[in-house]
Scaffold this active site. Structure first.
Site, PDB file in Angstrom:
ATOM      1  N   THR C  51       0.872  -1.176   0.000  1.00 33.60           N
ATOM      2  CA  THR C  51       0.000   0.000   0.000  1.00 33.60           C
ATOM      3  C   THR C  51       0.909   1.226   0.000  1.00 33.60           C
ATOM      4  O   THR C  51       1.894   1.296   0.741  1.00 33.60           O
ATOM      5  CB  THR C  51      -1.028  -0.021   1.154  1.00 33.60           C
ATOM      6  OG1 THR C  51      -1.817   1.166   1.079  1.00 33.60           O
ATOM      7  CG2 THR C  51      -0.375  -0.121   2.524  1.00 33.60           C
ATOM      8  N   GLU C  52       0.619   2.161  -0.889  1.00 32.69           N
ATOM      9  CA  GLU C  52       1.595   3.207  -1.209  1.00 32.69           C
ATOM     10  C   GLU C  52       1.854   4.159  -0.051  1.00 32.69           C
ATOM     11  O   GLU C  52       2.823   4.915  -0.090  1.00 32.69           O
ATOM     12  CB  GLU C  52       1.179   3.984  -2.470  1.00 32.69           C
ATOM     13  CG  GLU C  52      -0.179   4.630  -2.424  1.00 32.69           C
ATOM     14  CD  GLU C  52      -1.242   3.791  -3.103  1.00 32.69           C
ATOM     15  OE1 GLU C  52      -1.217   2.551  -2.933  1.00 32.69           O
ATOM     16  OE2 GLU C  52      -2.108   4.366  -3.790  1.00 32.69           O
ATOM     17  N   ASN C  53       1.002   4.109   0.973  1.00 38.36           N
ATOM     18  CA  ASN C  53       1.264   4.945   2.137  1.00 38.36           C
ATOM     19  C   ASN C  53       2.246   4.306   3.116  1.00 38.36           C
ATOM     20  O   ASN C  53       2.328   4.726   4.265  1.00 38.36           O
ATOM     21  CB  ASN C  53      -0.054   5.309   2.847  1.00 38.36           C
ATOM     22  CG  ASN C  53      -0.893   4.106   3.197  1.00 38.36           C
ATOM     23  OD1 ASN C  53      -1.085   3.217   2.373  1.00 38.36           O
ATOM     24  ND2 ASN C  53      -1.401   4.061   4.405  1.00 38.36           N
ATOM     25  N   SER C  93       8.458   4.200  -0.671  1.00 32.81           N
ATOM     26  CA  SER C  93       7.287   3.479  -1.177  1.00 32.81           C
ATOM     27  C   SER C  93       7.132   3.688  -2.682  1.00 32.81           C
ATOM     28  O   SER C  93       6.870   2.746  -3.439  1.00 32.81           O
ATOM     29  CB  SER C  93       6.036   3.958  -0.452  1.00 32.81           C
ATOM     30  OG  SER C  93       4.919   3.212  -0.863  1.00 32.81           O
TER      31      SER C  93
END
Lengths: 221, 236, 221, 236
Positions: C51-53, C93
């Protein structure tokens, strides 16, 4: 021409330079005379040392027997880590350098020009193996760059010159030079002597300098 | 069940072909993956391009790989380590070419390669011989060099601890180029003194997330370069 | 024109897509139908979700009472972390994303063109607040990009079109499209239907597609 | 003895002037430094440029700063959070301008700013409306956009634990933009639920080295945005 014994010793040069570092500064010390500065931190001040191979909060050499080949400085010498240290990778380390987060880089020099150009990585001789390390990044990124060096080479040639003959490490990057003879500032007008070692005459410094030298010793005291 | 662990250093490097580009971690001996390098010497791949900060010392590890005449090009910042006699000879002979890169530019090029950044601007080396023939650009009144991201076919990295997913921790200043080379290697091989099951490493403390690691080799008691040199060892 | 009830359900679409993901893949799932894929991992395979966060190894939603407002996914929903997870910052990320380290990105779509152009972030209407998030980085960086979407809009308009009318998320980025009616590959020759939902005729899929459709369903089976 | 700890959030933000650019960490509520933002509201600085991934929710934290009409420009990737009504009104009214940046480009611009990289190339947004009017360049056969490093006068960051040197740890996905904003802020202010003496944090696990942090504020029991919103709180 001067001999190496005149003026400040290496330890005194390091001590003199250390007086100009503010409390709490983040400092990268080059290999050689710059390393001596860690022995002369003025009373009441703390400097945090950065070594570009990934450590902030470098401490002194370990006791014999406590050496860790995976805890070294940029010169590949064994060091320690102080309380409050941090380890990080090379890209983060040079982000600190290039991003202007370090307060001071202290480097040795082969030559410094009156415009603040620094040559300290190569003689440019054909066949010599060149090696640059992190010096070009340090001079390009760190807020202040101090040079600490003997005023002249062993052969008695001035290291402070009009134009560097050796290949440059960086153009217009040096702020101050601490030698055995004097403290010299790189100004828009060229080299300015702001302090002399005890017993060293201005003319002696000027004679050992390969470029015009302005006398500002009075102003600095 | 995902496991990236392979049985041996030999197996880990078995498919490195002639002509490969290889990033090799380490700053001097700190973080140098000696066992992987020795396995690569045994394996025999030649005509290699090596990207590493130095060129090795003595006649073990990286220096031994050079001495075996497997490396035709080195990209590094400082090829003049103490006890480094192998590289100077190969360089002066013309066998091994040198691309000299300022250390911070080298690190950033590797990080950029791993991060999908094809090129970036840096102030380092402007006005110096290492900036000659490079594209420059003035931004905000200051001159910068254009530098390109660097990737490699393989990255050989020394970790301290790794889990079966490839998550990796390092030891002190042996971390140096490891995490960014892991990012920039198309195939990244980690040797670690301690290999644990996924879940054994606190996710807050992971330095290299497993996505950057393809193979993990358990090297229980890694050799220490300076001790080998002091003992007069040459490899093989 | 088709109605939403025809062909595969949303869960079946997700299940069908999941079959095309290799064991051990690193996968980023967009918000909406893509999230359902996590419920349909084929027996014997493991996918690692990014998840990009800042989390690799995202697990399912927590049990009630175990929610942590500082452990969320890109849609800001509460999630968990699996054994072997890692936390990292946003630049790292997106280094994973942009650097081509993720195997697959699964996204929803407003429109996909026959050249693989994707529009999924803005209607381009004046006055609407645009928000792009990480979609443009995902489609530019991840090795494979799958779209999962109803074949047509609620109004019955084709989402697979010759040219996107909406602002693009990326040009020529979509590899495959999984809809309620079919699995469609974006080829150099345009859309190719490689599989149809049970009971759905090729002509039905073609009629619901706003661009020429090649029939390769035979070849795929 | 170095200590970067200051007594209060109010003291930490006291010198932020009108017109300042401010990076504010957080991804939605995760990692949003609410106490520092509220102190900034109390302090009164206006005409601010805020760089943050979102624009806040409800009428607390970042949304409250906007609602107080202190922010004339927002640089973000996703201004449309759930429960976000404040920004749309200010945007449609023309009070607050928006620079919309893809999330990965935003992160990389911040990291570049902190790392002294003035500009870099990225493939994200090529051929889209967000790539229009940007300089492009083909490298290795692919088209890229030129993007510029981003710095700010101040960065407000929420950590989990910090020591007196400024070394900072984060909590789970609240890490997000914190470490890179800490790098890119000329003055970086960290609020942490736990402040310890230098030496209490293992140097191997430090996420943000203290050099990037100027001030540390102990905020013992930080507010939770979603709970405030659920309780109908507006600030001030």
């Amino acid at each position: 021409m001067t001999d190496g014994a005149q003026g400040w010793t290496r330890e005194q040069m390091a001590q003199r330079l250390a007086q100009d570092i503010a409390d709490g500064s983040y400092v990268n010390l080059g290999i050689g005379i710059p390393e001596l500065i860690a022995n002369h931190v003025p009373e009441g001040r703390t400097f945090i040392y950065h070594t570009e191979n990934g450590l902030l909060g470098m401490g002194p050499a370990p006791d014999e027997g406590d050496e860790d080949p995976e805890l070294v400085n940029a010169g590949k010498k064994y060091v320690t880590a102080i309380d409050g240290a941090a380890f990080f990778h090379h890209a983060d380390s040079f982000a600190m350098i290039r991003g202007g987060h370090l307060d001071l880089s202290v480097l040795g020099a082969m030559q410094v020009s009156q415009h603040g150009d620094l040559a300290n990585w190569s003689t440019g001789k054909p066949g010599a193996i060149p090696g640059v390390g992190g010096a070009m990044d340090l001079v390009a990124g760190v807020k202040q760059v101090f040079v600490i060096t003997q005023h002249c080479t062993k052969a008695g040639e001035p290291k402070l010159v009009e134009q560097c003959a050796y290949p440059l490490t960086g153009k217009a990057v040096v702020d101050r030079i601490y030698t055995n003879l004097a403290v010299i500032e790189v100004t828009a007008d060229g080299f300015a002597c702001i302090e002399r070692a005890p017993g060293v005459a201005f003319d002696t410094v000027a004679a050992a300098t390969g470029a015009p030298l302005i006398d500002r010793c009075g102003a600095a005291s | 069940m995902i496991s990236k662990q392979v049985a041996s250093a030999a197996e880990a490097v078995a498919d490195i072909p002639d002509g490969a580009s290889i990033m090799i971690g380490g700053f001097g001996e700190a973080g140098s993956p000696i066992e992987l390098i020795h396995a690569l010497i045994d394996q025999g791949a030649k005509n290699l391009t090596v990207i590493s900060n130095n060129t090795g010392s003595g006649e073990v590890g990286l220096a031994a790989l050079l001495q075996a005449r497997r490396v035709t090009k080195v990209i590094c910042s400082f090829p003049k380590t103490a006890n480094s006699t192998v590289f100077p000879e190969l360089y002066n002979e013309g066998f091994t070419a040198l691309e000299l890169v300022p250390q911070g530019t080298l690190a950033e090029r590797i990080r950029a390669g791993g991060a999908g950044i094809p090129a970036f601007y840096t102030p380092a080396a402007v006005g110096t011989p290492l900036g000659e023939e490079k594209e420059t650009r003035v931004l905000g009144g200051r001159e910068y060099l254009l530098e390109f991201g660097l990737t490699a076919d393989f990255a050989l990295v020394k970790g301290q601890q790794a889990d079966t997913f490839g998550n990796t921790l390092y030891n002190k200043t042996a971390r140096n180029f490891g995490p960014i080379m892991a990012m920039a290697g198309a195939t990244t091989i980690v040797q670690a003194a301690n290999v644990v099951a996924a879940g054994e490493i606190d996710p807050e403390t992971v330095v290299t997330p497993g996505i950057f690691v393809d193979r993990v080799v358990h090297v229980v008691d890694p050799l220490v370069e300076s001790k080998l040199i002091a003992a007069g060892v040459s490899y093989p």
